[in-house]
Motif scaffolding. Structure first.
Motif, PDB file in Angstrom:
ATOM      1  N   UNK A 117       0.839  -1.194   0.000  1.00  0.00           N
ATOM      2  CA  UNK A 117       0.000   0.000   0.000  1.00  0.00           C
ATOM      3  C   UNK A 117       0.875   1.245   0.000  1.00  0.00           C
ATOM      4  N   UNK A 118       0.479   2.238  -0.779  1.00  0.00           N
ATOM      5  CA  UNK A 118       1.286   3.445  -0.964  1.00  0.00           C
ATOM      6  C   UNK A 118       0.409   4.672  -0.786  1.00  0.00           C
ATOM      7  N   UNK A 119       0.874   5.610   0.030  1.00  0.00           N
ATOM      8  CA  UNK A 119       0.199   6.906   0.160  1.00  0.00           C
ATOM      9  C   UNK A 119       0.943   7.924  -0.669  1.00  0.00           C
ATOM     10  N   UNK A 120       0.222   8.602  -1.541  1.00  0.00           N
ATOM     11  CA  UNK A 120       0.825   9.640  -2.375  1.00  0.00           C
ATOM     12  C   UNK A 120       0.281  10.993  -1.926  1.00  0.00           C
ATOM     13  N   UNK A 121       1.159  11.816  -1.353  1.00  0.00           N
ATOM     14  CA  UNK A 121       0.788  13.180  -0.973  1.00  0.00           C
ATOM     15  C   UNK A 121       0.987  14.090  -2.185  1.00  0.00           C
ATOM     16  N   UNK A 122       0.000  14.928  -2.456  1.00  0.00           N
ATOM     17  CA  UNK A 122       0.045  15.740  -3.669  1.00  0.00           C
ATOM     18  C   UNK A 122      -0.422  14.935  -4.868  1.00  0.00           C
ATOM     19  N   UNK A 123      -1.418  14.088  -4.653  1.00  0.00           N
ATOM     20  CA  UNK A 123      -1.833  13.114  -5.669  1.00  0.00           C
ATOM     21  C   UNK A 123      -2.603  13.723  -6.838  1.00  0.00           C
ATOM     22  N   UNK A 128       5.403   6.101   1.800  1.00  0.00           N
ATOM     23  CA  UNK A 128       4.821   7.434   1.734  1.00  0.00           C
ATOM     24  C   UNK A 128       5.562   8.202   0.652  1.00  0.00           C
ATOM     25  N   UNK A 129       4.827   8.740  -0.310  1.00  0.00           N
ATOM     26  CA  UNK A 129       5.439   9.441  -1.439  1.00  0.00           C
ATOM     27  C   UNK A 129       5.113  10.927  -1.352  1.00  0.00           C
ATOM     28  N   UNK A 130       6.138  11.748  -1.396  1.00  0.00           N
ATOM     29  CA  UNK A 130       5.966  13.197  -1.340  1.00  0.00           C
ATOM     30  C   UNK A 130       6.051  13.769  -2.756  1.00  0.00           C
ATOM     31  N   UNK A 131       4.885  14.145  -3.302  1.00  0.00           N
ATOM     32  CA  UNK A 131       4.813  14.832  -4.607  1.00  0.00           C
ATOM     33  C   UNK A 131       4.254  16.230  -4.442  1.00  0.00           C
ATOM     34  N   UNK A 132       4.260  16.740  -3.221  1.00  0.00           N
ATOM     35  CA  UNK A 132       3.675  18.042  -2.938  1.00  0.00           C
ATOM     36  C   UNK A 132       4.587  19.138  -3.493  1.00  0.00           C
ATOM     37  N   UNK A 133       3.981  20.189  -4.021  1.00  0.00           N
ATOM     38  CA  UNK A 133       4.795  21.228  -4.647  1.00  0.00           C
ATOM     39  C   UNK A 133       4.199  22.609  -4.421  1.00  0.00           C
ATOM     40  N   UNK A 158       8.535  24.050   1.918  1.00  0.00           N
ATOM     41  CA  UNK A 158       9.109  22.708   1.799  1.00  0.00           C
ATOM     42  C   UNK A 158       9.640  22.180   3.131  1.00  0.00           C
ATOM     43  N   UNK A 159      10.097  23.050   3.996  1.00  0.00           N
ATOM     44  CA  UNK A 159      10.562  22.575   5.295  1.00  0.00           C
ATOM     45  C   UNK A 159       9.399  22.065   6.142  1.00  0.00           C
ATOM     46  N   UNK A 160       8.285  22.791   6.158  1.00  0.00           N
ATOM     47  CA  UNK A 160       7.119  22.334   6.920  1.00  0.00           C
ATOM     48  C   UNK A 160       6.525  21.058   6.316  1.00  0.00           C
ATOM     49  N   UNK A 161       6.355  21.059   5.008  1.00  0.00           N
ATOM     50  CA  UNK A 161       5.693  19.939   4.340  1.00  0.00           C
ATOM     51  C   UNK A 161       6.492  18.646   4.480  1.00  0.00           C
ATOM     52  N   UNK A 162       7.798  18.709   4.215  1.00  0.00           N
ATOM     53  CA  UNK A 162       8.618  17.498   4.291  1.00  0.00           C
ATOM     54  C   UNK A 162       8.731  16.982   5.724  1.00  0.00           C
ATOM     55  N   UNK A 163       8.805  17.894   6.666  1.00  0.00           N
ATOM     56  CA  UNK A 163       8.930  17.462   8.060  1.00  0.00           C
ATOM     57  C   UNK A 163       7.675  16.721   8.521  1.00  0.00           C
ATOM     58  N   UNK A 164       6.506  17.159   8.099  1.00  0.00           N
ATOM     59  CA  UNK A 164       5.279  16.488   8.542  1.00  0.00           C
ATOM     60  C   UNK A 164       5.198  15.067   7.982  1.00  0.00           C
ATOM     61  N   UNK A 165       5.647  14.872   6.735  1.00  0.00           N
ATOM     62  CA  UNK A 165       5.636  13.522   6.145  1.00  0.00           C
ATOM     63  C   UNK A 165       6.709  12.658   6.782  1.00  0.00           C
ATOM     64  N   UNK A 166       7.899  13.230   7.005  1.00  0.00           N
ATOM     65  CA  UNK A 166       8.987  12.473   7.629  1.00  0.00           C
ATOM     66  C   UNK A 166       8.605  12.023   9.033  1.00  0.00           C
ATOM     67  N   UNK A 183       8.615   3.262   4.398  1.00  0.00           N
ATOM     68  CA  UNK A 183       9.635   3.977   3.633  1.00  0.00           C
ATOM     69  C   UNK A 183       9.067   5.283   3.091  1.00  0.00           C
ATOM     70  N   UNK A 184       9.976   6.159   2.655  1.00  0.00           N
ATOM     71  CA  UNK A 184       9.591   7.443   2.072  1.00  0.00           C
ATOM     72  C   UNK A 184      10.231   7.575   0.696  1.00  0.00           C
ATOM     73  N   UNK A 185       9.457   8.045  -0.266  1.00  0.00           N
ATOM     74  CA  UNK A 185       9.985   8.383  -1.590  1.00  0.00           C
ATOM     75  C   UNK A 185       9.652   9.846  -1.841  1.00  0.00           C
ATOM     76  N   UNK A 186      10.672  10.643  -2.105  1.00  0.00           N
ATOM     77  CA  UNK A 186      10.482  12.076  -2.309  1.00  0.00           C
ATOM     78  C   UNK A 186      10.763  12.443  -3.762  1.00  0.00           C
ATOM     79  N   UNK A 187       9.819  13.122  -4.393  1.00  0.00           N
ATOM     80  CA  UNK A 187      10.048  13.663  -5.725  1.00  0.00           C
ATOM     81  C   UNK A 187      10.817  14.975  -5.585  1.00  0.00           C
TER      82      UNK A 187
END
Length: 267
Positions: A2-8, A54-59, A72-80, A90-94
């Motif tokens: 199962x994969x969660x994509x943020x910014x889907x 968890x995939x970070x595609x937020x922009x 980007x500091x707030x957004x990435x920290x919340x996912x991390x 695991x985390x995958x960051x675009x």
């Protein structure tokens, strides 16, 4: 898996979700429309529940350094932090393929924000659970980089090794599917610049407009102007700093085989 994509629902996220689902992965689409805000952290942990990746595609597109770094500091920290609560996740960051001098340039605030994003993930997520997927610029970004004034279009002359967003999404989905970690960089088969790509896109659109006009006329009324639409005039604006050189060219990327010519046939 199962994969969660943020910014889907973004340009890239939409394509990535399609690619992941085509590989039979259950995907949780997380975005503001579903009550998830990575900047404030609202709903981020809930959207991560039960997911293996968890995939970070937020922009956020901005050249204002303060705004980019803040977002980007707030957004990435919340996912991390959501990943940290789940030791097997695991985390995958675009991210974007750029060399250090670009991330340090005071003229390129957006890249400063992306550099901060990468540093936060590398600090908060163990290396064996982190995929940093760094894509070269996409052909689709040309319109976003264009400023129109009357009949003229102004486009920055940034040297790029661009590729189609769909290709970048396919390559990221393959890396996630294979459970890769570390850093992966991808690019297109040719080095060009945004202004040159914009001219080719304008020509393709002019041909398409001409064909549409030609087909809309009856055979008896078809005039000499049919099929002769003129492309918009594109003026390249040289930019100072590292983007005029190889600052955005990844040194050893995985290559898409979809060229600009191939992509233009689809627009």
């Amino acid at each position: 898996m199962q994969i969660t994509v943020y910014g889907a629902t973004g340009t890239f996220g939409t394509r990535l979700v399609e690619q992941l689902r085509s590989r039979d992965h259950p995907v949780i689409s997380a975005h503001r429309g579903t009550g998830v805000d990575t900047y404030t952290g609202h709903g981020v942990a809930e959207a991560a529940e039960g997911s293996d990746v968890l995939v970070d595609c937020v922009n956020r597109m901005t050249m204002n350094a303060r705004q980019a770094v803040d977002f980007f500091s707030h957004s990435s920290r919340s996912i991390a932090l959501a990943a940290a609560e789940r030791p097997e996740t695991s985390v995958a960051c675009l991210s974007i393929a750029f060399r250090p001098e670009v991330g340090e340039s005071k003229l390129l605030g957006y890249y400063q924000g992306k550099a901060v994003q990468e540093r936060i993930y590398r600090r908060l997520v163990p290396a064996d659970r982190l995929l940093m997927f760094r894509s070269a610029q996409w052909f689709e970004l040309v319109d976003a980089m264009t400023t129109s004034i009357g009949p003229l279009r102004f486009v920055p002359k940034m040297r790029v090794q661009a590729l189609a967003a769909a290709e970048a999404a396919r390559m990221m989905a393959e890396a996630i599917d294979a459970r890769e970690h570390d850093t992966v960089e991808v690019a297109g088969p040719e080095i060009s610049d945004f202004a040159a790509i914009a001219r080719r896109l304008a020509e393709a659109r002019a041909r398409s407009t001409g064909r549409a006009e030609e087909h809309s006329e009856s055979a008896g009324e078809r005039g000499a102007s049919a099929g002769t639409a003129k492309p918009r005039k594109v003026i390249g604006i040289p930019l100072p700093g590292p983007t005029a050189g190889d600052g955005l060219i990844p040194p050893a990327p995985r290559l898409s085989d979809v060229s600009l010519d191939n992509w233009l046939r689809t627009v």
